[in-house]
Design a protein around this motif. Structure first.
Motif, PDB file in Angstrom:
ATOM      1  N   GLY A 223       0.806  -1.209   0.000  1.00  0.00           N
ATOM      2  CA  GLY A 223       0.000   0.000   0.000  1.00  0.00           C
ATOM      3  C   GLY A 223       0.837   1.257   0.000  1.00  0.00           C
ATOM      4  N   VAL A 224       0.153   2.390  -0.044  1.00  0.00           N
ATOM      5  CA  VAL A 224       0.804   3.697  -0.090  1.00  0.00           C
ATOM      6  C   VAL A 224       0.845   4.289   1.314  1.00  0.00           C
ATOM      7  CG1 VAL A 224       0.652   6.041  -0.997  1.00  0.00           C
ATOM      8  CG2 VAL A 224       0.113   4.088  -2.475  1.00  0.00           C
ATOM      9  N   PHE A 225       2.047   4.638   1.761  1.00  0.00           N
ATOM     10  CA  PHE A 225       2.215   5.258   3.072  1.00  0.00           C
ATOM     11  C   PHE A 225       2.099   6.782   2.915  1.00  0.00           C
ATOM     12  CE2 PHE A 225       4.455   2.042   5.972  1.00  0.00           C
ATOM     13  CZ  PHE A 225       3.852   0.969   5.349  1.00  0.00           C
ATOM     14  N   VAL A 226       1.207   7.384   3.681  1.00  0.00           N
ATOM     15  CA  VAL A 226       0.998   8.835   3.658  1.00  0.00           C
ATOM     16  C   VAL A 226       1.447   9.376   5.005  1.00  0.00           C
ATOM     17  CG1 VAL A 226      -0.715  10.666   3.423  1.00  0.00           C
ATOM     18  CG2 VAL A 226      -0.902   8.593   2.034  1.00  0.00           C
ATOM     19  N   THR A 227       2.399  10.324   5.000  1.00  0.00           N
ATOM     20  CA  THR A 227       3.081  10.687   6.246  1.00  0.00           C
ATOM     21  C   THR A 227       2.980  12.150   6.636  1.00  0.00           C
ATOM     22  OG1 THR A 227       5.146  10.961   5.000  1.00  0.00           O
ATOM     23  CG2 THR A 227       4.744   8.805   6.025  1.00  0.00           C
ATOM     24  N   ARG A 228       2.617  13.046   5.708  1.00  0.00           N
ATOM     25  CA  ARG A 228       2.491  14.472   6.040  1.00  0.00           C
ATOM     26  C   ARG A 228       1.088  14.767   6.564  1.00  0.00           C
ATOM     27  NH1 ARG A 228       5.767  18.043   2.889  1.00  0.00           N
ATOM     28  NH2 ARG A 228       7.916  17.279   2.946  1.00  0.00           N
ATOM     29  N   MET A 229       0.988  15.713   7.504  1.00  0.00           N
ATOM     30  CA  MET A 229      -0.301  15.993   8.122  1.00  0.00           C
ATOM     31  C   MET A 229      -1.375  16.411   7.121  1.00  0.00           C
ATOM     32  SD  MET A 229      -1.421  18.308  11.389  1.00  0.00           S
ATOM     33  CE  MET A 229      -0.975  17.043  12.579  1.00  0.00           C
ATOM     34  N   PRO A 230      -1.128  17.345   6.194  1.00  0.00           N
ATOM     35  CA  PRO A 230      -2.210  17.719   5.259  1.00  0.00           C
ATOM     36  C   PRO A 230      -2.732  16.530   4.451  1.00  0.00           C
ATOM     37  CG  PRO A 230      -0.411  19.298   5.143  1.00  0.00           C
ATOM     38  CD  PRO A 230       0.087  18.142   5.956  1.00  0.00           C
TER      39      PRO A 230
ATOM     40  N   ALA B  85       0.662   8.888  13.456  1.00  0.00           N
ATOM     41  CA  ALA B  85       1.846   9.049  14.297  1.00  0.00           C
ATOM     42  C   ALA B  85       2.897   9.896  13.605  1.00  0.00           C
ATOM     43  CB  ALA B  85       2.426   7.678  14.642  1.00  0.00           C
ATOM     44  N   SER B  86       2.955   9.826  12.299  1.00  0.00           N
ATOM     45  CA  SER B  86       3.882  10.663  11.535  1.00  0.00           C
ATOM     46  C   SER B  86       3.339  12.080  11.390  1.00  0.00           C
ATOM     47  CB  SER B  86       4.114  10.052  10.157  1.00  0.00           C
ATOM     48  OG  SER B  86       4.913  10.904   9.360  1.00  0.00           O
ATOM     49  N   ALA B  87       2.053  12.203  11.095  1.00  0.00           N
ATOM     50  CA  ALA B  87       1.452  13.529  10.890  1.00  0.00           C
ATOM     51  C   ALA B  87       1.643  14.420  12.101  1.00  0.00           C
ATOM     52  CB  ALA B  87      -0.036  13.369  10.585  1.00  0.00           C
ATOM     53  N   MET B  88       1.566  13.858  13.306  1.00  0.00           N
ATOM     54  CA  MET B  88       1.688  14.660  14.526  1.00  0.00           C
ATOM     55  C   MET B  88       3.109  15.184  14.748  1.00  0.00           C
ATOM     56  SD  MET B  88      -0.875  12.824  17.276  1.00  0.00           S
ATOM     57  CE  MET B  88      -0.250  11.144  17.129  1.00  0.00           C
ATOM     58  N   PHE B  89       4.055  14.739  13.902  1.00  0.00           N
ATOM     59  CA  PHE B  89       5.432  15.217  13.980  1.00  0.00           C
ATOM     60  C   PHE B  89       5.869  15.892  12.672  1.00  0.00           C
ATOM     61  CE2 PHE B  89       5.123  12.345  17.475  1.00  0.00           C
ATOM     62  CZ  PHE B  89       5.969  12.867  18.442  1.00  0.00           C
ATOM     63  N   ASP B  90       4.895  16.282  11.881  1.00  0.00           N
ATOM     64  CA  ASP B  90       5.189  16.920  10.593  1.00  0.00           C
ATOM     65  C   ASP B  90       5.798  18.300  10.838  1.00  0.00           C
ATOM     66  OD1 ASP B  90       5.261  18.045   8.092  1.00  0.00           O
ATOM     67  OD2 ASP B  90       3.188  17.560   7.576  1.00  0.00           O
ATOM     68  N   GLU B  91       7.080  18.414  10.558  1.00  0.00           N
ATOM     69  CA  GLU B  91       7.814  19.649  10.827  1.00  0.00           C
ATOM     70  C   GLU B  91       7.287  20.843  10.052  1.00  0.00           C
ATOM     71  OE1 GLU B  91       8.982  16.772   9.823  1.00  0.00           O
ATOM     72  OE2 GLU B  91      10.652  16.083  11.069  1.00  0.00           O
ATOM     73  N   THR B  92       6.596  20.603   8.951  1.00  0.00           N
ATOM     74  CA  THR B  92       6.081  21.711   8.141  1.00  0.00           C
ATOM     75  C   THR B  92       4.789  22.285   8.712  1.00  0.00           C
ATOM     76  OG1 THR B  92       4.769  20.285   6.675  1.00  0.00           O
ATOM     77  CG2 THR B  92       7.091  20.640   6.087  1.00  0.00           C
ATOM     78  N   VAL B  93       4.207  21.610   9.689  1.00  0.00           N
ATOM     79  CA  VAL B  93       2.936  22.050  10.275  1.00  0.00           C
ATOM     80  C   VAL B  93       3.037  22.241  11.782  1.00  0.00           C
ATOM     81  CG1 VAL B  93       0.514  21.403  10.677  1.00  0.00           C
ATOM     82  CG2 VAL B  93       1.585  20.913   8.469  1.00  0.00           C
ATOM     83  N   VAL B  94       3.674  21.300  12.455  1.00  0.00           N
ATOM     84  CA  VAL B  94       3.712  21.274  13.915  1.00  0.00           C
ATOM     85  C   VAL B  94       4.977  21.979  14.407  1.00  0.00           C
ATOM     86  CG1 VAL B  94       3.715  19.795  15.955  1.00  0.00           C
ATOM     87  CG2 VAL B  94       2.441  19.103  13.907  1.00  0.00           C
ATOM     88  N   GLU B  95       4.796  22.976  15.234  1.00  0.00           N
ATOM     89  CA  GLU B  95       5.928  23.722  15.774  1.00  0.00           C
ATOM     90  C   GLU B  95       6.685  22.872  16.790  1.00  0.00           C
ATOM     91  OE1 GLU B  95       6.831  28.007  18.023  1.00  0.00           O
ATOM     92  OE2 GLU B  95       4.773  27.387  17.546  1.00  0.00           O
TER      93      GLU B  95
END
Length: 436
Positions: free
Chosen positions: A49-56, A348-358
């Protein structure tokens, strides 16, 4: 060697080796691998499958149920529950009707009474665990087996209405169902059969409870019937034209479904949150001070939910793409997905997305809730979020109010899964008795 370099070095034709490497890294170095994917390949196509890792992109997948459905696990869940359930469906035919009904049964107004219930049951469990340890000459007890699991089960009995169902049955049967549906990715037939059998046993146990409760409600003295979630469901009459009638089978499927989404997750959260706090002594000390504040528990709760951001009980959730869709349209990671593609939305990855989460790797209990996906997101976000926000922090809080009841010094990270997907053992010290 970085994960992607090692993965790309394996021939594309050797899907088995690529999958084995992927699973190995997810098990032993998941956060590091996901960080690499967010930076280098945020939409990552694999044989599974396709792994999606960025919050948006995770938000897009989880907020578009007409494109990304629960078809990956929905049929298996309904087979295990022996009937339809909202978590296994998308759309108005069942999901939104049952979700609206569930929100009435699990309302925000339950927050304070459920918190008080949890406090009472947690204090009692701690008293028992400490007394048992002392009687046996022990200075420690098992936090999962003697506290987290039984407290979660006792809350289920009193709040949800699983009256006269043994707490061990609630815990063990729900674990087998959840494991078969959400963990058994390869659909091992033995694990699947065990989950279906456990679901049937739960269904039959709850059918008996429903029959007895319905009979009691129609007998003299019916005013004494407990005001729990099952009691509410039995008293509810839906208006015509709002989907299936709320008969005993529908009540059964809903109630068992609530348990499957609650029991293991609550017990695991109570364990992993304590573990994450214990590995940060300064944060633990601050949380201990806040735990003593009865008037406003919100600041303390922030510590628990931030701890769980570092160790969420559902790190990712699969979705089935049912029609062609362009994910992350207009960005450099734009990806065209075809029908039949399995998409893994990595919360779990989205919550650490450096482009969104300070400062994603800093422990910040005052974060905006928008950046915390521990209770899910979108169409299938946790329908029991209001009681969950009371139960999980209060279980941890009652422990921190006990002097001397803490993870064993030097073994704060030693949360033992005992070869299962769920925490099974965590040693804590058996300190003082009842709180003042």
């Amino acid at each position: 060697m970085d994960f992607l370099a090692a993965y790309d070095a394996i021939p594309q034709s050797d899907a088995a080796r690529r999958v084995a490497l992927l699973r190995q890294h997810m098990k032993t170095g998941g956060p590091a691998m996901l960080r690499e994917l967010r930076t280098e390949r945020p939409v990552f196509a694999t044989p599974v499958g396709v792994f999606v890792t960025r919050m948006p992109d995770v938000v897009e997948v989880l907020s578009t149920p007409d494109v990304f459905t629960v078809g990956v696990y929905g049929p298996v869940l309904e087979e295990a529950l022996h009937g339809p359930f909202m978590l296994a469906r998308d759309g108005a035919d069942l999901h939104w009707h049952d979700r609206a009904h569930a929100q009435l049964m699990l309302p925000a107004e339950d927050f304070l009474p459920v918190r008080r219930l949890t406090a009472r049951l947690a204090d009692d469990a701690l008293d028992r665990a400490i007394a048992t340890a002392r009687a046996a000459g022990r200075t420690t007890f098992d936090y999962v087996q003697e506290f987290a699991a039984p407290v979660a089960a006792r809350v289920a009995r009193e709040y949800l209405g699983f009256t006269d169902v043994p707490e061990e049955a609630l815990h063990s049967l729900s674990q087998r169902v959840q494991r078969a549906v959400f963990v058994n990715q390869d659909r091992d037939p033995e694990a699947h059969a065990a989950g279906v059998a456990a679901g049937k046993e739960l269904h039959d146990l709850v059918a008996g409870v429903i029959r007895r409760r319905a009979a009691a409600a129609s007998s003299p003295g019916a005013d004494d019937v407990p005001d729990d979630v099952l009691g509410r469901m039995l008293r509810t009459v839906l208006p015509p034209g709002t989907g299936r009638p709320l008969d005993e089978e529908r009540v059964n499927h809903q109630l068992v479904g609530y348990l499957i989404g609650f029991q293991q997750n609550a017990a695991q959260c109570a364990a992993t949150a304590l573990k994450e706090l214990a590995t940060r002594p300064e944060e633990l000390a601050r949380a201990e001070r806040l735990a003593a504040e009865d008037d406003d528990t919100a600041p303390f709760d922030g510590y628990v939910w931030e701890a769980l951001r570092f160790h969420p009980f559902v790190p990712s959730t699969p979705r089935l793409c049912v029609r062609e869709h362009v994910l992350a349209a207009g960005t450099p990671r734009e990806t065209r997905l075809t029908p039949g593609t399995v998409v893994h939305a990595h919360m779990a990855s989205a919550m650490f997305d450096e482009t969104v989460v300070e400062e994603p790797y800093a422990f910040r209990p005052d974060r905006t809730p928008v950046h915390n996906m521990v209770l899910g997101h979108g169409a299938h976000a946790c329908v029991g979020k209001y009681p969950a926000r009371a139960i999980v922090p209060e279980m941890v809080r009652r422990v921190l109010l006990r002097p001397g009841v803490r993870p064993l010094p030097g073994a704060e990270r030693a949360l033992d899964h005992a070869g299962t997907p769920y925490p099974q053992h965590y040693t804590v010290t058996a300190g003082a008795g009842a709180p003042s």
